[in-house]
Design a protein around this motif. Structure first.
Motif, short mmCIF file in Angstrom:
data_model
loop_
_atom_site.label_atom_id
_atom_site.label_comp_id
_atom_site.label_asym_id
_atom_site.label_seq_id
_atom_site.Cartn_x
_atom_site.Cartn_y
_atom_site.Cartn_z
N HIS A 32 30.72 -6.61 46.84
CA HIS A 32 30.45 -5.37 46.03
C HIS A 32 28.99 -5.42 45.77
N SER A 34 26.12 -2.53 43.76
CA SER A 34 26.07 -1.00 43.08
C SER A 34 24.38 -0.77 43.01
N ARG A 101 34.29 7.21 39.93
CA ARG A 101 33.50 6.47 40.65
C ARG A 101 33.26 6.92 42.00
N LEU A 103 32.05 5.42 45.30
CA LEU A 103 32.15 4.08 46.17
C LEU A 103 32.02 4.56 47.57
N GLU A 122 28.88 0.89 45.06
CA GLU A 122 28.90 2.05 43.93
C GLU A 122 27.62 2.73 43.69
N THR A 124 26.01 4.80 41.39
CA THR A 124 26.04 4.95 39.69
C THR A 124 25.18 6.34 39.22
#
Length: 322
Positions: A32, A34, A101, A103, A122, A124
């Motif tokens: 993961h 971001s 969100r 993704l 992700e 943001t």
């Protein structure tokens, strides 16, 4: 007004399955990262070499490359540094609209290990949009015999940001005759209403000027204004009423421009010109506005341009009958 997006063509699935079948082992761990939207090209997302457990920073030595599909690649590999970077500026609103969100999933193939790794990134949100009204000026016509407490819906602002960066509040300029009430709908959006607090006298004052301010909750806070002119009219007892509160229609993406989608209908029991109904778009996003046209006399809504299934799967708009 359209079916949900699905980017996966049948041929793509077959090719991907064939690729998976050649791999000795598939990486189970999901990595993961971001990254804030609007970052410059080459923005560092994550250290792929380290997170994949590769001894060398030289990704090319391990045959590491992105195998994900898509219209355009949002991310790229920096072979020298062993990092994943942005391939260009990413507009979160364009990519995910107002989803809570955003993704993006990509796959990284490590050839010398025979592994395919899933990477979840992700995007943001940053507060890069002002709440925006469809128009700068609005005229509201109110009969002088209207009773205090009568409510008049106002067009809401649209803010494509999410969370606190999205639209949070409305404020009305101080005045002697009107107040503002903000209603929260079932979907969590807020809608402003003008409330008459004291009786109007057309002979005393034929028009009132108000300012409605829409603000988000970002830092710094962004806002926009709507200038409202209230015109006081002689007697017109009834407002138009739509035949139904919500209209829905499904349409394939390949319909030609000029295709009729549906017709909204409102009736007014008043006689003469007071009973004539005109229709206009009340709330529609800036990107959707060029795609549709509304016949102000009949209420017929039709396509003005071709609709793209991949660009948007659902259109939501509001129509006013006056």
């Amino acid at each position: 007004m359209a079916t949900p997006k699905n980017y996966r063509g049948r041929g793509d699935l077959v090719l991907l399955c064939a690729l998976l079948g050649t791999l000795g082992e598939i990486g189970r761990g999901q990595i993961h990262y971001s990254v804030p939207e609007e970052s410059d090209k080459g923005y560092f997302v994550g250290n792929i070499s380290k997170d994949l457990g590769l001894e060398s920073q030289e990704l090319a030595q391990h045959g590491v490359h992105i195998v994900s599909r898509g219209r355009r690649q949002l991310f790229a590999l920096n072979p020298g540094s062993g990092s994943l970077v942005t391939a260009g500026r990413i507009d979160r609103e364009e990519l995910c609209a107002q989803s809570a969100r955003c993704l993006v999933n990509i796959n990284i193939l490590v050839e010398d290990k025979g592994k395919l790794w899933g990477i979840e990134i992700e995007i943001t949100d940053i507060n890069d949009n002002n709440p925006k009204f469809q128009v700068d000026n609005l005229e509201v016509k109110i009969n002088e015999i209207a009773l205090p407490g009568t409510r008049y819906p106002l067009p809401g602002a649209v803010d494509p940001d999410v969370g606190l960066n999205s639209l949070q509040s409305y404020q009305l300029s101080p005045n002697h005759h009107f107040s503002l009430d903000v209603q929260t709908r079932d979907d969590g959006t807020i809608s402003p209403e003008l409330v008459l607090e004291s009786a109007l006298d057309r002979e005393e004052q034929a028009a009132h000027r108000l300012v409605l301010v829409a603000s988000d909750g970002g830092e710094p806070r962004r806002s926009s204004t709507l200038h409202i002119r209230v015109t006081v009219l002689d007697t017109n007892d009834n407002a138009p009423v739509f035949a139904q509160p919500i209209y829905r229609v499904k349409v394939p993406e390949n319909v030609p421009p000029g295709t009729r989608l549906l017709t909204v209908s409102a009736s007014d029991p008043d006689e003469g010109t007071n009973g004539e109904v005109a229709y206009k778009f009340w709330k529609i996003s800036e990107k959707q506005s060029p795609l549709f046209q509304l016949n102000e006399n009949t209420g017929e809504i039709s396509t003005a341009k071709s609709l793209d299934y991949e660009e948007c799967a659902f259109y939501d708009m509001e129509i006013q009958a006056e």
